[in-house]
Design an enzyme around this catalytic site. Structure first.
Site, short mmCIF file in Angstrom:
data_model
loop_
_atom_site.label_atom_id
_atom_site.label_comp_id
_atom_site.label_asym_id
_atom_site.label_seq_id
_atom_site.Cartn_x
_atom_site.Cartn_y
_atom_site.Cartn_z
N HIS A 138 0.82 -1.22 0.00
CA HIS A 138 0.00 0.00 0.00
C HIS A 138 0.85 1.27 0.00
O HIS A 138 0.33 2.37 -0.15
CB HIS A 138 -0.99 0.01 1.17
CG HIS A 138 -0.39 0.19 2.53
ND1 HIS A 138 -0.17 -0.85 3.39
CD2 HIS A 138 -0.02 1.31 3.20
CE1 HIS A 138 0.34 -0.40 4.52
NE2 HIS A 138 0.43 0.93 4.44
N SER A 258 4.67 1.85 8.00
CA SER A 258 4.31 0.79 7.08
C SER A 258 5.48 0.51 6.15
O SER A 258 6.12 1.42 5.65
CB SER A 258 3.09 1.20 6.23
OG SER A 258 1.92 1.23 7.00
#
Length: 313
Positions: A138, A258
């Site tokens: 992502h 992330s």
């Protein structure tokens, strides 16, 4: 006799499963099938030979490399940056915040952890080869728009407004096809860089095993969005839940981390010869679990990372 009967039946009916284009052995495409931002990219059907890869009865390992560590200070303006968008909660500080700042980001392996800035936002990644960064899917592919990020700026060992190894640009991205639908089991990817900065900053080893990893002590280090922009923070602790596609843990993280490596500092279990990543950190607490999670490095993930790394040589 059987083949004769099959031919007679086919002749009488005038049709066969083969004439319909149906092949019994034909399998559905794997959700790990590689997809690239480069239309000319042709995925490897097998793992390219790499002398740094080792196999044993427990799994496979790609060896770590320390790099030369030579600093080349580059001054850059600090830009306003946002955390990468994700289809789940970024609430990731569990209880008290136990993260500590990495003050010497020029030390290995912290210099092999990179800050990523792109049209999607800010993320973290980790070098796995001279020109390849592993990160979360992502961070480089937006499932809502169905498109890859624009050119990313990758800064190894960034320390606030200090860029001890400068910054390099991305040239292309890789993800598994399963991430295009937003399935978090396939939330991983890689960035190919314009320069072999990994020769200087080094890169992580990584491994896969089918054994349970519960109790394994790991560290997560990256660039959280709730701290001073561009500063690196880490937290260590044990893996709490070991699943087929995910590892769960109580280490504190936040949006922006992330893509961070979930790694063992050193281990007699693996053959990485240095820091060894077991997963890619992807998200915080969600779905009723009280733990943060990362995409576990399975054989398919290992093979993709290895092929993406080798394709950039």
């Amino acid at each position: 006799m059987v083949s004769v009967k099959r031919g007679l039946i086919t002749g009488l009916i005038g049709i066969s499963i083969y004439s319909l284009g149906i092949h019994p052995a034909q399998a559905a495409p794997s959700p790990h099938s590689p997809v690239s931002s480069d239309p000319s990219y042709k995925a490897e059907t097998s793992v390219t030979y790499d002398p740094n890869m080792k196999n044993d009865q427990y799994g496979s390992y790609s060896k770590a490399f320390t790099g030369t560590g030579k600093v080349n200070e580059t001054k850059e303006k600090t830009a306003k940056e946002s955390s990468a968008k994700a289809p789940y909660s970024i609430k990731s500080v569990i209880g008290s915040d136990d993260r500590t700042r990495v003050t010497n980001t020029s030390a290995y392996p912290y210099r092999a952890i990179v800050h990523i800035s792109s049209s999607i936002g800010s993320c973290t990644g980790w070098m796995i080869g001279p020109k390849t960064v592993a990160t979360a899917g992502h961070c480089i592919y937006d499932t809502s728009s169905g498109s890859f990020a624009g050119t990313a700026t990758v800064s190894p060992g960034r320390n606030g407004t200090s860029y001890p190894y400068g910054s390099v640009k991305s040239t292309r991205y890789f993800i598994p096809s399963g991430w295009r639908s937003g399935n978090t089991n396939y939330d991983y990817g890689a960035i190919e860089l314009s320069e072999p900065i990994g020769n200087t900053v080094g890169y992580f080893g990584y491994s896969y095993t089918t054994s349970s990893l519960v109790g394994t002590t790991v560290t997560i280090s990256g660039y959280p969005g709730d701290k001073t922009t561009g500063t690196q923070w880490q937290h260590s602790g044990p893996i709490a839940i070991s699943e087929t596609y995910k590892l769960q843990y109580a280490m504190d993280t936040y949006g922006g981390q992330s893509g961070s490596p979930v790694f063992e500092q050193s281990s007699s279990r693996t053959n990485c010869s240095g820091p060894c990543s077991l997963a890619v950190h992807t998200n915080g607490v969600y779905g009723g679990s009280s733990y943060n999670r990362g995409t576990r490095i399975t054989k398919e993930v290992f093979d993709n990372l290895s092929n993406w790394k080798n394709s950039a040589q």
